[in-house]
Design a protein around this motif. Sequence first.
Motif, PDB file in Angstrom:
ATOM      1  N   CYS A 111       0.848  -1.233   0.126  1.00  0.00           N
ATOM      2  CA  CYS A 111      -0.027   0.004   0.016  1.00  0.00           C
ATOM      3  C   CYS A 111       0.919   1.225   0.098  1.00  0.00           C
ATOM      4  O   CYS A 111       0.314   2.233  -0.483  1.00  0.00           O
ATOM      5  CB  CYS A 111      -1.083   0.052   1.271  1.00  0.00           C
ATOM      6  SG  CYS A 111      -2.028  -1.249   1.142  1.00  0.00           S
ATOM      7  N   ALA A 112       2.059   1.112   0.395  1.00  0.00           N
ATOM      8  CA  ALA A 112       2.869   2.442   0.538  1.00  0.00           C
ATOM      9  C   ALA A 112       4.186   2.023   0.585  1.00  0.00           C
ATOM     10  O   ALA A 112       4.583   1.128   1.217  1.00  0.00           O
ATOM     11  CB  ALA A 112       2.746   3.224   1.700  1.00  0.00           C
ATOM     12  N   HIS A 113       5.204   2.499  -0.260  1.00  0.00           N
ATOM     13  CA  HIS A 113       6.438   2.338  -0.454  1.00  0.00           C
ATOM     14  C   HIS A 113       7.235   3.355  -1.021  1.00  0.00           C
ATOM     15  O   HIS A 113       6.797   4.175  -1.686  1.00  0.00           O
ATOM     16  CB  HIS A 113       6.655   1.081  -1.494  1.00  0.00           C
ATOM     17  CG  HIS A 113       7.911   0.448  -1.552  1.00  0.00           C
ATOM     18  ND1 HIS A 113       8.426  -0.196  -2.754  1.00  0.00           N
ATOM     19  CD2 HIS A 113       9.092   0.386  -0.881  1.00  0.00           C
ATOM     20  CE1 HIS A 113       9.670  -0.452  -2.584  1.00  0.00           C
ATOM     21  NE2 HIS A 113      10.168  -0.244  -1.373  1.00  0.00           N
ATOM     22  N   SER A 114       8.252   3.717  -0.030  1.00  0.00           N
ATOM     23  CA  SER A 114       9.138   4.944  -0.459  1.00  0.00           C
ATOM     24  C   SER A 114      10.578   4.556   0.340  1.00  0.00           C
ATOM     25  O   SER A 114      10.802   3.562   0.738  1.00  0.00           O
ATOM     26  CB  SER A 114       8.638   6.443   0.147  1.00  0.00           C
ATOM     27  OG  SER A 114       8.652   6.082   1.600  1.00  0.00           O
ATOM     28  N   ALA A 115      11.452   5.698   0.277  1.00  0.00           N
ATOM     29  CA  ALA A 115      12.747   5.626   0.706  1.00  0.00           C
ATOM     30  C   ALA A 115      12.593   5.343   2.325  1.00  0.00           C
ATOM     31  O   ALA A 115      13.690   4.885   3.021  1.00  0.00           O
ATOM     32  CB  ALA A 115      13.624   6.596   0.576  1.00  0.00           C
ATOM     33  N   GLU A 116      11.556   5.547   3.106  1.00  0.00           N
ATOM     34  CA  GLU A 116      11.220   5.515   4.210  1.00  0.00           C
ATOM     35  C   GLU A 116      10.827   4.310   4.922  1.00  0.00           C
ATOM     36  O   GLU A 116      10.841   4.001   5.998  1.00  0.00           O
ATOM     37  CB  GLU A 116      10.369   6.620   4.826  1.00  0.00           C
ATOM     38  CG  GLU A 116      10.796   8.132   4.500  1.00  0.00           C
ATOM     39  CD  GLU A 116       9.746   9.003   4.838  1.00  0.00           C
ATOM     40  OE1 GLU A 116       8.594   8.793   5.550  1.00  0.00           O
ATOM     41  OE2 GLU A 116      10.311  10.328   5.147  1.00  0.00           O
ATOM     42  N   GLY A 117      10.477   3.438   4.008  1.00  0.00           N
ATOM     43  CA  GLY A 117      10.162   2.240   4.080  1.00  0.00           C
ATOM     44  C   GLY A 117       8.987   1.766   3.416  1.00  0.00           C
ATOM     45  O   GLY A 117       8.393   2.098   2.396  1.00  0.00           O
ATOM     46  N   ALA A 118       8.286   0.491   3.926  1.00  0.00           N
ATOM     47  CA  ALA A 118       6.822  -0.059   3.278  1.00  0.00           C
ATOM     48  C   ALA A 118       6.064  -0.423   4.195  1.00  0.00           C
ATOM     49  O   ALA A 118       6.198  -1.021   5.347  1.00  0.00           O
ATOM     50  CB  ALA A 118       7.275  -0.914   2.075  1.00  0.00           C
TER      51      ALA A 118
END
Length: 202
Positions: free
Chosen positions: A46-53
């Motif tokens: 649902c969410a994925h970025s350099a900050e995590g997933a």
Amino acid sequence: MARRAPTRPTIALGPIEEEGYLAGQLLIAMPSMEDPRFARTVICLCAHSAEGAMGIVLNKPLEGLSFDDLLGQLGLDPIPPQRRIRLVSGGPVEGGRGFVLHSADWETEGSLRVSDDVALTASVDILKAIAGGGGPKQGFLALGYAGWGPGQLESEIQQNAWLNVPADQALLFGEQPDQLWRQALGKLHVDPAALSGFAGRA
């Protein structure tokens, strides 16, 4: 001990727009997955970025709690509801938090748009709408989620822990969760038996 959903489940995630990340895709556990919490799971990322997933496990039905039970715990009417959705165990993190993964034909303030067709909502407003016979056309409620720290998911993918495939409505909202792992592999034209020979190699 019975699992109770919070009175006001919330989710603090912003829209994910970075290129090169996998939000909106499905993760498919490789046969070599040794963590019993994720063996043969399919996860909607649902969410994925350099900050995590952050993702929701799709194919682990929740035992011991019905949609009617949940409405009763939250004090929501009507019971019995005019409409029900299925419940799943969404992952090992914060098992008392509720999230509805659903088609994007219905949204409310705070809904997270996962893709053009899919959204994630953690407000009781969506449960009220569904119980009243409305809400999104398709969806299910997950208690808990799967989470990864910065770079953790990328590392696991490099170690052949996961495959990924674009999500579609049939995989996301199908009514046969026990078949989902094989169905998702089938979308990649992959035979699980063929994977086991090289699973675990980088």
